[in-house]
Design a protein around this motif. Structure first.
Motif, PDB file in Angstrom:
ATOM      1  N   CYS A  45     -13.468  -4.201  -7.116  1.00 28.30           N
ATOM      2  CA  CYS A  45     -12.360  -5.226  -6.704  1.00 28.30           C
ATOM      3  C   CYS A  45     -11.500  -4.677  -6.590  1.00 28.30           C
ATOM      4  CB  CYS A  45     -12.819  -6.221  -7.484  1.00 28.30           C
ATOM      5  SG  CYS A  45     -14.248  -8.296  -7.337  1.00 28.30           S
ATOM      6  N   PHE A  46     -11.228  -3.806  -7.580  1.00 30.84           N
ATOM      7  CA  PHE A  46      -9.800  -3.338  -7.694  1.00 30.84           C
ATOM      8  C   PHE A  46      -9.936  -1.691  -7.141  1.00 30.84           C
ATOM      9  CE2 PHE A  46      -7.650  -0.154  -9.758  1.00 30.84           C
ATOM     10  CZ  PHE A  46      -5.942  -0.688 -10.309  1.00 30.84           C
ATOM     11  N   SER A  47     -11.059  -1.584  -7.017  1.00 29.26           N
ATOM     12  CA  SER A  47     -10.225   0.195  -5.674  1.00 29.26           C
ATOM     13  C   SER A  47     -10.552  -0.925  -4.184  1.00 29.26           C
ATOM     14  CB  SER A  47     -12.355   0.735  -6.259  1.00 29.26           C
ATOM     15  OG  SER A  47     -11.639   1.862  -5.291  1.00 29.26           O
ATOM     16  N   LEU A  48     -11.096  -1.691  -3.790  1.00 23.93           N
ATOM     17  CA  LEU A  48     -10.982  -1.869  -2.614  1.00 23.93           C
ATOM     18  C   LEU A  48      -9.413  -2.653  -2.780  1.00 23.93           C
ATOM     19  CD1 LEU A  48     -14.163  -3.827  -2.344  1.00 23.93           C
ATOM     20  CD2 LEU A  48     -14.089  -1.635  -0.822  1.00 23.93           C
ATOM     21  N   ASN A  49      -9.300  -3.318  -3.149  1.00 20.41           N
ATOM     22  CA  ASN A  49      -7.734  -3.686  -2.964  1.00 20.41           C
ATOM     23  C   ASN A  49      -7.088  -2.735  -2.250  1.00 20.41           C
ATOM     24  OD1 ASN A  49      -7.039  -6.371  -1.967  1.00 20.41           O
ATOM     25  ND2 ASN A  49      -7.058  -7.294  -4.192  1.00 20.41           N
ATOM     26  N   VAL A  50      -6.897  -1.583  -3.966  1.00 18.75           N
ATOM     27  CA  VAL A  50      -6.098  -0.443  -3.662  1.00 18.75           C
ATOM     28  C   VAL A  50      -5.738   0.103  -2.758  1.00 18.75           C
ATOM     29  CG1 VAL A  50      -5.215   1.529  -5.080  1.00 18.75           C
ATOM     30  CG2 VAL A  50      -6.230  -0.459  -6.267  1.00 18.75           C
ATOM     31  N   SER A  52      -7.487  -1.458  -0.422  1.00 20.19           N
ATOM     32  CA  SER A  52      -7.293  -1.818   1.642  1.00 20.19           C
ATOM     33  C   SER A  52      -6.334  -1.774   3.067  1.00 20.19           C
ATOM     34  CB  SER A  52      -6.683  -3.236   0.895  1.00 20.19           C
ATOM     35  OG  SER A  52      -5.458  -3.153   0.763  1.00 20.19           O
ATOM     36  N   TRP A  53      -5.397  -1.133   2.272  1.00 19.59           N
ATOM     37  CA  TRP A  53      -4.663  -0.750   3.332  1.00 19.59           C
ATOM     38  C   TRP A  53      -5.953   0.984   4.491  1.00 19.59           C
ATOM     39  CZ3 TRP A  53      -4.519   5.294   4.215  1.00 19.59           C
ATOM     40  CH2 TRP A  53      -4.139   5.796   2.952  1.00 19.59           C
ATOM     41  N   ARG A  54      -6.888   1.711   4.128  1.00 20.61           N
ATOM     42  CA  ARG A  54      -7.509   2.938   4.633  1.00 20.61           C
ATOM     43  C   ARG A  54      -8.647   1.405   5.958  1.00 20.61           C
ATOM     44  NH1 ARG A  54      -7.775   7.681   2.073  1.00 20.61           N
ATOM     45  NH2 ARG A  54      -6.652   7.459  -0.329  1.00 20.61           N
ATOM     46  N   TRP A  55      -9.232   0.429   5.237  1.00 22.46           N
ATOM     47  CA  TRP A  55     -10.276  -0.169   5.393  1.00 22.46           C
ATOM     48  C   TRP A  55      -9.828  -2.000   6.317  1.00 22.46           C
ATOM     49  CZ3 TRP A  55     -12.374  -4.692   3.411  1.00 22.46           C
ATOM     50  CH2 TRP A  55     -12.188  -4.753   2.386  1.00 22.46           C
ATOM     51  N   LEU A  56      -8.832  -2.058   5.538  1.00 21.89           N
ATOM     52  CA  LEU A  56      -8.178  -3.461   6.855  1.00 21.89           C
ATOM     53  C   LEU A  56      -6.289  -3.897   7.010  1.00 21.89           C
ATOM     54  CD1 LEU A  56      -8.242  -5.981   3.547  1.00 21.89           C
ATOM     55  CD2 LEU A  56      -9.839  -6.349   5.111  1.00 21.89           C
ATOM     56  N   ASP A  57      -6.886  -4.089   8.452  1.00 15.72           N
ATOM     57  CA  ASP A  57      -5.926  -4.594   8.560  1.00 15.72           C
ATOM     58  C   ASP A  57      -4.496  -5.501   8.646  1.00 15.72           C
ATOM     59  OD1 ASP A  57      -3.583  -4.634  11.091  1.00 15.72           O
ATOM     60  OD2 ASP A  57      -4.522  -5.855  12.455  1.00 15.72           O
ATOM     61  N   LEU A  58      -3.636  -4.878   7.785  1.00 14.90           N
ATOM     62  CA  LEU A  58      -2.551  -5.173   6.914  1.00 14.90           C
ATOM     63  C   LEU A  58      -2.082  -6.443   7.937  1.00 14.90           C
ATOM     64  CD1 LEU A  58      -1.986  -3.209   3.761  1.00 14.90           C
ATOM     65  CD2 LEU A  58      -3.954  -4.519   4.558  1.00 14.90           C
ATOM     66  N   VAL A  62      -6.902 -12.569   8.376  1.00 15.71           N
ATOM     67  CA  VAL A  62      -7.560 -12.621   7.530  1.00 15.71           C
ATOM     68  C   VAL A  62      -7.572 -11.395   6.236  1.00 15.71           C
ATOM     69  CG1 VAL A  62     -10.230 -11.907   7.563  1.00 15.71           C
ATOM     70  CG2 VAL A  62      -9.011 -13.682   9.430  1.00 15.71           C
ATOM     71  N   SER A  63      -7.271 -10.244   6.688  1.00 16.63           N
ATOM     72  CA  SER A  63      -6.936  -9.250   6.119  1.00 16.63           C
ATOM     73  C   SER A  63      -6.141  -9.640   4.346  1.00 16.63           C
ATOM     74  CB  SER A  63      -6.415  -8.338   6.100  1.00 16.63           C
ATOM     75  OG  SER A  63      -6.851  -7.841   7.372  1.00 16.63           O
ATOM     76  N   TRP A  64      -4.673 -10.196   4.507  1.00 16.74           N
ATOM     77  CA  TRP A  64      -4.415 -10.972   3.479  1.00 16.74           C
ATOM     78  C   TRP A  64      -5.024 -12.130   2.913  1.00 16.74           C
ATOM     79  CZ3 TRP A  64      -0.135  -9.363   1.102  1.00 16.74           C
ATOM     80  CH2 TRP A  64       0.484  -8.472   2.067  1.00 16.74           C
TER      81      TRP A  64
END
Length: 373
Positions: A45-50, A52-58, A62-64
């Motif tokens: 979870c930590f790695s995914l969130n840190v 997140s800019w690589r794989w989510l449209d911020l 929904v991304s938030w």
């Protein structure tokens, strides 16, 4: 301690011990599975969130929402993993070395809470030291002003910075200057509630473990400090801000739980067995929810204080056995609470009432506030 010294008209320790006699053996596969699944999921979870800019449209709501969900899961998972340090103190010395090493490697060292910092927890369970100056985990909050509770919670905001200073700066200085090393061990090497606590001298084995864990925490501290400019190439490092947010959230949750773990009615002197029992709280209701804020059995704090050797995975069974087998007038039933928030509200009321009943002395100041600050 002789069992007869704990027998009282309102509580039979012999009867209680008989009810839970088969619940003291820790089950290795439960510890290993629970901890490894928890810490690996937390790191994910930590790695995914840190990142997140690589794989989510911020820019997307929904991304938030996904980020918020990952953050909440991260905090809960990390809190549960960290709370295993409490179990390490109570586990048998033999047969659990590998688990202690793995916990430190995956959790204690990365979180900068190595296991040696929690060794004095055992004094919190000694009848002679519970609630006294020898107990690092006790504040007489019921007899201090409400501001002491506020300061206790506000301390969470600076705790991550204090950890960086302790491991990243004080550690190498202490290696050079013996006086600094002595002060660091006595004043800055224990997880405490009471910041005035002075840790007593320890044996060579403890110092040897401390030196090994200090080296690892030193490396972690400087990895964090250099992550922005060296690894991320920026002074606006998302890793820093996210790590700080997770750390503070974990500490806040744990401090809130701690405020409801006891009634904090001690005044600094030795308490009787009955007084200590009634000063602790169990929260058996809404198990799916209470296990989130009171993981690894910490929601059964009264049961744990009664039988510290019972492993976390058996505390629920122990509580139910005691409730079913003890007499209806047993004072153990008075430790059962329905709501953490209600207990904290009660603490606040006791704190406020203690100040109203205290005689006013011109020119005097409360000495308790500084201890909880």
């Amino acid at each position: 301690m002789e069992l007869t010294s704990l027998e009282t008209p309102k509580f039979s320790i012999r009867q209680a011990k008989e009810l839970v006699k088969d619940l003291h053996r820790p089950v290795p596969w439960v510890f290993w599975t629970d901890f490894l699944v928890t810490i690996i999921a937390g790191h994910a979870c930590f790695s995914l969130n840190v990142n997140s800019w690589r794989w989510l449209d911020l820019s997307s709501p929904v991304s938030w929402a996904i980020q918020a969900g990952l953050f909440a899961a991260n905090v809960l998972l990390y809190l549960r993993a960290a709370m295993f340090t409490h179990e390490l103190v109570h586990l048998p010395k033999e047969g659990w070395t590998a688990f202690r090493i793995v916990w430190n490697a995956l959790c204690g060292i990365p979180f900068m809470i190595p296991s040696f910092t929690y060794y004095p927890h055992i004094d919190h369970h000694r009848r002679k030291s519970y609630g006294t100056e020898e107990d690092a985990e006790y504040l007489n909050l019921s007899h201090q002003p409400p501001s002491a509770i506020v300061w206790y919670m506000l301390g969470t905001l600076v705790t991550p910075f204090v950890a960086l200073i302790r491991w990243g700066i004080l550690t190498p200085i202490a290696w050079v200057y013996p006086s600094v090393r002595q002060w660091t061990f006595a004043r800055a090497s224990t997880m405490v509630m009471d910041i005035s606590y002075v840790r007593p001298e320890a044996g060579e084995k403890v110092y040897r473990i401390m030196r090994l864990q200090e080296v690892a925490c030193l490396a972690i501290a400087w990895f964090i400090l250099l992550h922005g400019p060296v690894i991320a190439g920026t002074w606006w490092d998302p890793f820093w801000f996210y790590a700080y947010a997770v750390s503070v959230s974990m500490i806040v949750m744990n401090n809130v739980r701690t405020l409801g773990a006891h009634r904090w009615t001690g005044e600094g002197s030795e308490l009787s067995f009955e007084q200590q029992l009634l000063d602790s709280c169990d929260y058996p209701y809404s198990p799916w929810f209470t296990e989130l804020w009171g993981p690894t059995g910490t929601r059964y704090h009264a049961t744990h204080h009664l039988f510290p050797s019972i492993p976390y995975h058996n505390l629920g069974k122990a509580h139910r056995s005691l409730m079913a087998g003890l007499p209806a007038d047993s004072i153990f039933r008075e430790t059962v609470k329905k709501s953490l928030i209600a207990e904290i509200a009660g603490l606040w009321k006791r704190s406020a009432a203690s100040q109203q009943s205290r005689p006013k002395v011109t020119g005097s100041r409360s000495g308790g506030l500084s201890q909880a600050a």
